[in-house]
Design a protein around this motif. Structure first.
Motif, PDB file in Angstrom:
ATOM      1  N   ARG A  60       1.047  -1.088  -0.556  1.00  0.00           N
ATOM      2  CA  ARG A  60      -0.092   0.029  -0.030  1.00  0.00           C
ATOM      3  C   ARG A  60       0.622   1.392   0.016  1.00  0.00           C
ATOM      4  O   ARG A  60       0.417   2.319  -0.728  1.00  0.00           O
ATOM      5  CB  ARG A  60      -0.719  -0.423   0.803  1.00  0.00           C
ATOM      6  CG  ARG A  60      -1.747   1.145   1.472  1.00  0.00           C
ATOM      7  CD  ARG A  60      -2.522   0.922   2.379  1.00  0.00           C
ATOM      8  NE  ARG A  60      -3.623   1.803   2.940  1.00  0.00           N
ATOM      9  CZ  ARG A  60      -3.451   3.107   3.800  1.00  0.00           C
ATOM     10  NH1 ARG A  60      -2.726   2.980   4.809  1.00  0.00           N
ATOM     11  NH2 ARG A  60      -4.260   3.994   3.935  1.00  0.00           N
ATOM     12  N   THR A  61       1.975   0.980   0.990  1.00  0.00           N
ATOM     13  CA  THR A  61       2.716   2.835   0.754  1.00  0.00           C
ATOM     14  C   THR A  61       3.361   2.288  -0.437  1.00  0.00           C
ATOM     15  O   THR A  61       3.504   3.202  -1.140  1.00  0.00           O
ATOM     16  CB  THR A  61       4.049   2.043   1.346  1.00  0.00           C
ATOM     17  OG1 THR A  61       2.795   1.542   3.043  1.00  0.00           O
ATOM     18  CG2 THR A  61       4.589   3.292   2.551  1.00  0.00           C
ATOM     19  N   GLY A  62       4.110   0.884  -0.583  1.00  0.00           N
ATOM     20  CA  GLY A  62       4.235   0.928  -2.287  1.00  0.00           C
ATOM     21  C   GLY A  62       3.968   1.563  -3.349  1.00  0.00           C
ATOM     22  O   GLY A  62       4.466   3.013  -4.247  1.00  0.00           O
ATOM     23  N   ALA A  63       2.448   1.710  -3.286  1.00  0.00           N
ATOM     24  CA  ALA A  63       1.631   2.359  -4.640  1.00  0.00           C
ATOM     25  C   ALA A  63       1.632   3.477  -3.777  1.00  0.00           C
ATOM     26  O   ALA A  63       1.487   4.622  -5.136  1.00  0.00           O
ATOM     27  CB  ALA A  63       0.385   1.509  -4.304  1.00  0.00           C
ATOM     28  N   LEU A  64       1.636   4.679  -3.141  1.00  0.00           N
ATOM     29  CA  LEU A  64       1.207   5.998  -2.198  1.00  0.00           C
ATOM     30  C   LEU A  64       2.605   6.178  -2.561  1.00  0.00           C
ATOM     31  O   LEU A  64       2.111   8.280  -3.228  1.00  0.00           O
ATOM     32  CB  LEU A  64       0.327   5.900  -1.228  1.00  0.00           C
ATOM     33  CG  LEU A  64      -0.800   5.244  -0.951  1.00  0.00           C
ATOM     34  CD1 LEU A  64      -1.086   5.290   0.807  1.00  0.00           C
ATOM     35  CD2 LEU A  64      -2.385   6.105  -1.575  1.00  0.00           C
ATOM     36  N   ASN A  65       3.241   6.014  -1.781  1.00  0.00           N
ATOM     37  CA  ASN A  65       4.186   6.139  -2.460  1.00  0.00           C
ATOM     38  C   ASN A  65       5.049   6.234  -3.733  1.00  0.00           C
ATOM     39  O   ASN A  65       5.560   7.626  -4.643  1.00  0.00           O
ATOM     40  CB  ASN A  65       5.408   6.496  -1.292  1.00  0.00           C
ATOM     41  CG  ASN A  65       5.055   6.371   0.142  1.00  0.00           C
ATOM     42  OD1 ASN A  65       3.643   7.019   0.009  1.00  0.00           O
ATOM     43  ND2 ASN A  65       5.305   6.071   1.228  1.00  0.00           N
ATOM     44  N   ASP A  66       5.507   5.312  -3.784  1.00  0.00           N
ATOM     45  CA  ASP A  66       6.063   5.226  -4.885  1.00  0.00           C
ATOM     46  C   ASP A  66       6.121   5.401  -6.493  1.00  0.00           C
ATOM     47  O   ASP A  66       5.999   5.774  -7.576  1.00  0.00           O
ATOM     48  CB  ASP A  66       7.181   3.653  -5.451  1.00  0.00           C
ATOM     49  CG  ASP A  66       7.529   3.408  -3.943  1.00  0.00           C
ATOM     50  OD1 ASP A  66       7.754   4.214  -3.468  1.00  0.00           O
ATOM     51  OD2 ASP A  66       8.257   1.803  -3.663  1.00  0.00           O
ATOM     52  N   GLY A  71       2.394   9.495 -14.974  1.00  0.00           N
ATOM     53  CA  GLY A  71       1.589   9.863 -16.159  1.00  0.00           C
ATOM     54  C   GLY A  71       0.431   8.803 -15.032  1.00  0.00           C
ATOM     55  O   GLY A  71      -0.787   8.778 -15.536  1.00  0.00           O
ATOM     56  N   TRP A  72       1.076   8.489 -13.541  1.00  0.00           N
ATOM     57  CA  TRP A  72       0.365   7.385 -13.115  1.00  0.00           C
ATOM     58  C   TRP A  72      -1.151   8.344 -11.583  1.00  0.00           C
ATOM     59  O   TRP A  72      -1.449   7.853 -11.245  1.00  0.00           O
ATOM     60  CB  TRP A  72       0.920   6.347 -12.392  1.00  0.00           C
ATOM     61  CG  TRP A  72       1.324   5.081 -13.340  1.00  0.00           C
ATOM     62  CD1 TRP A  72       2.282   5.256 -13.935  1.00  0.00           C
ATOM     63  CD2 TRP A  72       1.249   3.866 -12.876  1.00  0.00           C
ATOM     64  NE1 TRP A  72       1.935   4.222 -15.073  1.00  0.00           N
ATOM     65  CE2 TRP A  72       1.338   3.203 -14.467  1.00  0.00           C
ATOM     66  CE3 TRP A  72      -0.523   3.405 -12.484  1.00  0.00           C
ATOM     67  CZ2 TRP A  72       0.721   1.895 -14.798  1.00  0.00           C
ATOM     68  CZ3 TRP A  72      -0.638   2.380 -12.849  1.00  0.00           C
ATOM     69  CH2 TRP A  72      -0.480   1.119 -13.960  1.00  0.00           C
ATOM     70  N   SER A  73      -0.282   8.999 -11.901  1.00  0.00           N
ATOM     71  CA  SER A  73      -0.922   9.992 -10.255  1.00  0.00           C
ATOM     72  C   SER A  73      -2.669   9.715 -10.867  1.00  0.00           C
ATOM     73  O   SER A  73      -3.250  10.719  -9.832  1.00  0.00           O
ATOM     74  CB  SER A  73      -0.344  11.735 -10.270  1.00  0.00           C
ATOM     75  OG  SER A  73      -0.743  12.125 -11.497  1.00  0.00           O
ATOM     76  N   GLU A  74      -2.311  10.602 -12.086  1.00  0.00           N
ATOM     77  CA  GLU A  74      -4.007  10.566 -12.188  1.00  0.00           C
ATOM     78  C   GLU A  74      -5.000   9.178 -12.452  1.00  0.00           C
ATOM     79  O   GLU A  74      -5.942   9.509 -11.670  1.00  0.00           O
ATOM     80  CB  GLU A  74      -4.242  11.045 -13.973  1.00  0.00           C
ATOM     81  CG  GLU A  74      -4.125  12.031 -13.993  1.00  0.00           C
ATOM     82  CD  GLU A  74      -3.671  12.367 -15.882  1.00  0.00           C
ATOM     83  OE1 GLU A  74      -4.685  12.016 -16.280  1.00  0.00           O
ATOM     84  OE2 GLU A  74      -3.198  13.624 -15.859  1.00  0.00           O
ATOM     85  N   VAL A  75      -4.116   8.303 -12.005  1.00  0.00           N
ATOM     86  CA  VAL A  75      -4.952   7.142 -11.473  1.00  0.00           C
ATOM     87  C   VAL A  75      -5.231   6.158 -10.670  1.00  0.00           C
ATOM     88  O   VAL A  75      -5.512   6.568  -9.762  1.00  0.00           O
ATOM     89  CB  VAL A  75      -4.083   5.382 -13.369  1.00  0.00           C
ATOM     90  CG1 VAL A  75      -4.335   4.234 -12.215  1.00  0.00           C
ATOM     91  CG2 VAL A  75      -3.898   5.726 -13.531  1.00  0.00           C
ATOM     92  N   LEU A 112      -4.281  -1.742 -10.691  1.00  0.00           N
ATOM     93  CA  LEU A 112      -3.418  -3.504 -10.570  1.00  0.00           C
ATOM     94  C   LEU A 112      -2.331  -3.952 -11.206  1.00  0.00           C
ATOM     95  O   LEU A 112      -1.240  -4.095 -11.423  1.00  0.00           O
ATOM     96  CB  LEU A 112      -4.618  -4.168 -10.629  1.00  0.00           C
ATOM     97  CG  LEU A 112      -5.979  -4.290  -9.793  1.00  0.00           C
ATOM     98  CD1 LEU A 112      -7.118  -4.949  -9.749  1.00  0.00           C
ATOM     99  CD2 LEU A 112      -5.336  -4.062  -7.948  1.00  0.00           C
ATOM    100  N   SER A 113      -2.809  -3.640 -13.176  1.00  0.00           N
ATOM    101  CA  SER A 113      -1.465  -3.510 -13.688  1.00  0.00           C
ATOM    102  C   SER A 113      -0.306  -3.113 -13.784  1.00  0.00           C
ATOM    103  O   SER A 113       0.792  -4.193 -13.985  1.00  0.00           O
ATOM    104  CB  SER A 113      -1.919  -3.706 -14.880  1.00  0.00           C
ATOM    105  OG  SER A 113      -2.162  -2.068 -15.377  1.00  0.00           O
ATOM    106  N   GLY A 114      -0.792  -1.821 -12.297  1.00  0.00           N
ATOM    107  CA  GLY A 114       1.078  -1.165 -12.386  1.00  0.00           C
ATOM    108  C   GLY A 114       0.856  -1.307 -11.225  1.00  0.00           C
ATOM    109  O   GLY A 114       2.684  -2.129 -10.673  1.00  0.00           O
ATOM    110  N   TRP A 115       0.446  -2.462 -10.186  1.00  0.00           N
ATOM    111  CA  TRP A 115       0.659  -3.005  -9.099  1.00  0.00           C
ATOM    112  C   TRP A 115       1.270  -4.161  -9.161  1.00  0.00           C
ATOM    113  O   TRP A 115       2.245  -4.095  -7.956  1.00  0.00           O
ATOM    114  CB  TRP A 115      -0.282  -2.279  -8.163  1.00  0.00           C
ATOM    115  CG  TRP A 115      -0.498  -2.206  -6.664  1.00  0.00           C
ATOM    116  CD1 TRP A 115       0.787  -1.150  -5.423  1.00  0.00           C
ATOM    117  CD2 TRP A 115      -1.494  -2.868  -5.531  1.00  0.00           C
ATOM    118  NE1 TRP A 115       0.153  -2.193  -4.442  1.00  0.00           N
ATOM    119  CE2 TRP A 115      -0.752  -2.252  -4.502  1.00  0.00           C
ATOM    120  CE3 TRP A 115      -2.618  -3.850  -5.449  1.00  0.00           C
ATOM    121  CZ2 TRP A 115      -1.692  -2.904  -3.162  1.00  0.00           C
ATOM    122  CZ3 TRP A 115      -2.909  -4.076  -4.619  1.00  0.00           C
ATOM    123  CH2 TRP A 115      -2.560  -3.629  -3.540  1.00  0.00           C
TER     124      TRP A 115
END
Ligand code: ADP
Ligand code: ZN
Ligand code: ZN
Length: 714
Positions: free
Chosen positions: A628-634, A640-644, A683-686
């Protein structure tokens, strides 16, 4: 000259693309061809995925590329549409294409050697020789409602949601549509799915009676996990070769190879069994709709109590609906009356009574008349919610419209939606009653209890009911425990049908599909638990089960006049029961959808659940929280991922309701988004984050993790 082929093999990896392996072949093989390839020291089944890979470009070193061991002779390549279906399923449900593709093929394709396979194919050819004949059972004349529905199906593209009462003749509509299709197109194939293996023999009988005389013994085949591997291979080959015109099956059949598929029927489309609970956790219902587009097949979903997802999809097109809703409100035949629904107010019964007196009297009366009763227990394994019997307090979450789950291990109350956790209070926070307990307790020994209450009742002789045969009445229990042995369920059902059983006690298993003609009373003893469940789908399940149970009641025309459904409840005014009494699914659905919309729950949002299994709970939660932290921070830093990410909510990890099984600790984390597309992208990026986090020291002991897209329970 050698050809380079990319070949899919079974890879239980999470990576969406998975390792697509490269082989060389003397023969040019098209995409979809089945091949045997060497993998390490063994040989395995593969599917050619891309046949024009880098032919002679020098990209590969011919010395290092192994050769395919051989093609599976006599089996045509899998169609492009099939390949697309498998690719989509893998992507959407976050698994490798290799895993999904190979799991979708019958196990024996993998296991048989070339000699055995050749023998099998030859045997099939000789068997195919027999032809149609015998007498067809003449199809009934359609009722006006059926005729109207059929003409709409013929003139629209669909997908369709056939909303029809139990006994309204939905199956007859399926039969009719299949018959019209097969008559019009000599190659066309139809796929008809049912949720449970137990329901396939009944359906098979009806389809065989209609079609065998027209198209031969092999025109109708089944596909489900209750079949032996040789049977499955036989059905699969018949479907794949086009010899089988109709495939009947459970959720696995959605992946059957049907080169000329033109119609897909999903009966009881609301049933949770369409969702797979292992491997790729796909929804066969949702894949059926997608497959329809790929194959150019019409899709017909049918139910008396559609899933709220499908109901919502079938709202008027002007409001954004994508399915065409078709309605058949009336039951066919003389027995057209719907059963009477009665609510027993348990507030006026002796405290802690499990069975109300009027219900016991009603059961006695029926049994004395030689009729049968069904007592339905709501023991769905709902997550336990704490409640106070004195004042009605329940362990509601302070932050969500959800009930918190009681975790016995550490005596906490945890919200499975937002993660909010507190210790179990010593006494009821509202009234101070020290005796707060999980909702719906005390139903374990219900069957024995019922037997005691009915001990003095003698059973009627079913031939001359005025003449009791003097034997004590017989109670049978049907649930997961009593049917564990192979054939046990069939045996028990037969006893009910033959009239040997007077009172049938059981869980949701008995509410489904079975045609118990002599049951005139169905009683739900403790349904309230589903009204106050941590699972937001519990009311939907309850409504559908009770409607189905009601549909079981009074099917025998002569007895139909007395059919009744009894609901024992502490909440007699609850809108769910009011809608049930009125047999009014639309008003129930409208009310539920309104609540879901206000709480931003599916179908107004999309969800995914990540589950992790470890030796200790801390590591499971650490893994999820690090991801979760990885998603929120990294991920937020990725171009281009901030919009997602803006459209994604990641909740903290919580232990699962059943936190430990066989010393394996389990935890889960909910991911939510108002947009399905955004969730898919995320999900595909995560995936990469989850893989990377796995090796962190905090996650030591992690055994496995998996993503469940569109989970059915949180
Ligand atoms: P459902 O699938 O909606 O529960 P079925 O198709 O099983 O309903 O129909 C219920 C009963 O009515 C069955 O016994 C069926 O044979 C009978 N039936 C259905 N349609 C007709 C019809 N048009 N004429 C006569 N009987 C019918
Ligand atoms: Zn209280
Ligand atoms: Zn909450």
């Amino acid at each position: 000259m050698a050809h380079w082929l990319s070949v899919l093999v079974h890879t239980p990896a999470h990576a969406v693309l998975g390792p697509v392996l490269t082989y060389q072949s003397e023969q040019a093989l098209p995409a979809g061809a089945l091949v045997r390839v060497p993998l390490g020291a063994r040989e395995t089944l593969g599917v050619v995925w891309n046949s024009d890979t880098a032919e002679a470009t020098g990209e590969f070193d011919p010395q290092k590329i192994r050769a395919v061991a051989g093609a599976l002779e006599g089996i045509a390549p899998l169609s492009t549409a099939w390949q697309q279906l498998v690719t989509f399923a893998a992507q959407y449900y976050q698994r490798s294409v290799g895993e999904v593709a190979l799991a979708a093929l019958p196990p024996q394709l993998r296991e048989l050697n070339p000699v055995q396979m050749a023998r099998r194919l030859k045997r099939k050819k000789t068997a195919d020789a027999d032809t149609a004949g015998g007498t067809a059972s003449a199809p009934p004349v359609l009722t006006p409602e059926q005729a109207d529905v059929v003409s709409r199906i013929e003139s629209h593209a669909g997908p369709f949601l056939l909303f029809g009462a139990t006994g309204s003749g939905k199956t007859e509509v399926y039969l009719h549509c299949v018959q019209t299709l097969l008559a019009a197109d000599p190659d066309a194939q139809a796929l008809v799915m049912v949720p449970e293996i137990n329901l396939t023999p009944q359906l098979e009988e009806r389809f065989k009676a209609r079609f065998v005389s027209l198209y031969g013994e092999h025109a109708v085949v089944s596909l489900h996990s209750g079949m032996t591997n040789p049977q499955r291979l036989k059905s699969w080959l018949a479907a794949h070769s086009g010899a089988a015109r109709i495939v009947l099956g459970t959720r696995m059949a959605v992946f059957a190879s049907l080169p000329k598929l033109r119609l897909i029927v999903v009966d009881e489309e609301h049933d949770p069994s369409y969702k797979s609970g292992e491997g790729a956790r796909y929804s066969a219902r949702d894949l059926a709709v997608y497959r329809g587009k790929l194959d150019g097949a019409k899709v017909l979903l049918g139910s008396a109590t559609p899933s709220l997802e499908s109901w919502h999809q079938s709202r008027p097109a002007a409001e954004g609906g994508r399915y065409l809703r078709l309605h058949m409100p009336s039951r066919v035949g003389e027995n057209s009356r719907l059963p009477l629904v009665r609510r027993v107010d348990m507030n006026h019964q002796p405290r802690r009574a499990v069975f109300s007196l009027p219900l016991i009297d009603a059961i006695k009366e029926r049994v004395a008349r030689g009729e049968q009763c069904m007592v339905f227990l709501n023991r769905r394994g709902y997550a336990p919610v704490l409640a106070c019997d004195d004042c009605g307090w329940k362990s509601q979450c302070a932050h969500c419209s959800a009930f918190r789950v009681f975790h016995k291990i550490d005596r906490t109350l945890r919200c499975h939606h937002c993660g909010f956790t507190e210790r179990v209070p010593r006494a009821c926070p509202d009234c101070g009653n020290p005796d707060i307990a999980p909702f719906g307790r005390g139903t374990e020994q219900l069957e024995e209890h019922l037997a005691e209450l009915l001990a003095d009742v003698k059973r009627a002789d079913s031939v001359s009911p005025e003449n009791p045969d003097g034997l004590p009445l017989r109670i049978a229990r049907i649930d997961a425990d009593s049917t564990r042995l192979k054939g046990a369920l069939e045996e028990q059902l037969a006893a009910v049908h033959s009239g040997d059983v007077d009172v049938l006690v059981g869980t949701q298993m008995i509410a489904k599909g079975h045609d118990f003609r002599r049951i005139t009373l169905v009683a739900a003893v403790n349904p309230d638990g589903a009204l106050f469940s941590s699972d937001f789908r519990a009311p939907e399940r309850l409504f559908s089960l009770l409607m189905q149970a009601a549909g079981r009641s009074g099917r025998e025309a002569a007895l139909g006049a007395q059919a009744e459904v009894w609901i024992q409840t502490f909440q007699p005014a609850h809108p769910l029961y009011a809608a049930l009494k009125a047999h009014d699914y639309p008003s129930f659905a409208a009310q539920q959808l309104k609540e879901r919309e206000q709480a931003a729950l599916p179908p107004f949002s999309a969800q995914a659940l990540v589950r992790a299994e470890t030796r200790n709970q801390e590591a499971a939660q650490a893994f999820l929280n690090l991801a979760r932290t990885g998603a929120l921070n990294d991920m937020a830093q990725w171009e281009g991922w901030s919009e997602v990410l803006e459209q994604i909510t990641l909740y903290p990890a919580v232990p699962m309701t059943i936190q430990r099984i066989a010393n394996i600790e389990r935890a889960q984390m909910l991911v939510e988004s108002p947009s399905r597309t955004a969730l898919q992208q995320f999900l595909s990026g995560w995936h990469n984050v989850l893989h990377a986090v796995r090796s962190q020291p905090e996650c030591k002991g992690l055994i496995r993790w998996a993503i469940d897209v569109d989970p059915l329970a949180i």
